[in-house]
Design a protein around this motif. Structure first.
Motif, short mmCIF file in Angstrom:
data_model
loop_
_atom_site.label_atom_id
_atom_site.label_comp_id
_atom_site.label_asym_id
_atom_site.label_seq_id
_atom_site.Cartn_x
_atom_site.Cartn_y
_atom_site.Cartn_z
N ALA A 73 0.84 -1.21 0.00
CA ALA A 73 0.00 0.00 0.00
C ALA A 73 0.87 1.26 0.00
O ALA A 73 0.57 2.23 -0.70
N VAL A 74 1.97 1.25 0.76
CA VAL A 74 2.87 2.40 0.78
C VAL A 74 3.44 2.64 -0.61
O VAL A 74 3.47 3.78 -1.10
N GLU A 75 3.87 1.58 -1.28
CA GLU A 75 4.40 1.73 -2.63
C GLU A 75 3.34 2.27 -3.58
O GLU A 75 3.62 3.14 -4.40
N GLU A 76 2.10 1.79 -3.44
CA GLU A 76 1.03 2.32 -4.30
C GLU A 76 0.77 3.79 -4.00
O GLU A 76 0.54 4.58 -4.93
N ILE A 77 0.79 4.18 -2.74
CA ILE A 77 0.57 5.58 -2.38
C ILE A 77 1.64 6.47 -3.04
O ILE A 77 1.32 7.49 -3.65
#
Length: 183
Positions: A167-171
C-alpha cells in the motif's frame, strides 16, 4: 465526512498511550501514526522528506509568504527537509489524526525509473521553472483507496507485513502520477 477518519479513530483506540499528543510506529516500515488532541498554535517545525496524511482535522503551513492548508483526506508532499511554521486544528472535541510516510529512496528510484520526465512534470523543453518542495494534495480515487487499504491493514500483524508495504508503494506511485509528482 472524511473517508479516513473512522479508520484512524479505530486505530487510535488500539494505541495504549493515552497522552494528548503522540507519534508511534505502526509496524509498517516508515509509517508512523500521530494524534494531537488539542489545537496547536502556529509554531516552527522541521518536516523531513516524506508524505504527511491527515485523516481528521486540518493543518496550516506557513513558508515564506505562502500559506497552505491540508486537512481531512489530504496530504502534504515534502520533496526535501523543510523548516516552516505550522498550526493544527481538530474538529470540536475530536483529535487531529494522521499518518506520516517516510519514502524509501530505493523504492522511489525504482518507481521513477518507470516514468518519463514529462510524466513527472520534468519537461526540459518547457524551460526553467521553480517548483516548490512542499505541496498539499487533496486525495481522491485510487490514492485515497490506497491510503484506506494501508490504514485498514494496521490492526492485523500479517496484513501489516504484506499489505502495508504494498500500500505504501502504491501511495507513492499515485502521488508520483498526481499534479505534484515532481515534488
Amino acid at each position: 465526512m472524511s473517508t479516513l477518519a473512522p479508520l484512524l479513530t479505530a486505530y487510535r483506540a488500539t494505541v495504549p498511550a493515552r497522552t494528548s499528543t503522540g507519534v508511534i510506529q505502526t509496524g509498517v516500515p516508515g509509517v508512523t501514526f500521530f494524534w494531537i488532541d488539542r489545537d496547536t498554535p502556529r509554531s516552527p517545525l522541521l518536516y523531513d522528506t516524506g508524505i504527511v496524511i491527515v485523516g481528521q482535522g486540518r493543518k496550516e503551513g506557513f513558508l515564506g509568504g505562502r500559506t497552505f492548508h491540508y486537512g481531512a483526506d489530504s496530504c502534504l508532499v515534502l520533496g526535501m527537509p523543510v523548516p516552516f511554521e505550522c498550526a493544527s486544528f481538530g474538529p470540536p472535541d475530536e483529535p487531529l489524526l494522521g499518518i506520516r510516510l517516510d519514502v524509501d529512496l530505493g523504492m522511489l528510484h525504482s518507481l521513477v525509473a518507470r516514468f518519463s520526465g514529462k510524466q513527472l512534470g520534468i519537461d526540459p523543453s518547457a524551460g526553467k521553472s521553480v517548483h516548490s518542495a512542499v505541496e498539499p494534495l487533496q486525495m481522491q480515487g485510487p490514492l485515497l483507496a490506497a491510503v484506506a487499504r494501508l490504514l485498514a491493514c494496521l490492526p492485523d500483524p500479517l496484513d501489516r507485513s504484506v499489505v502495508g508495504p504494498a500500500a505504501v508503494e502504491e501511495i507513492v506511485y499515485r502521488i508520483l502520477r498526481s499534479e505534484h509528482g515532481r515534488v
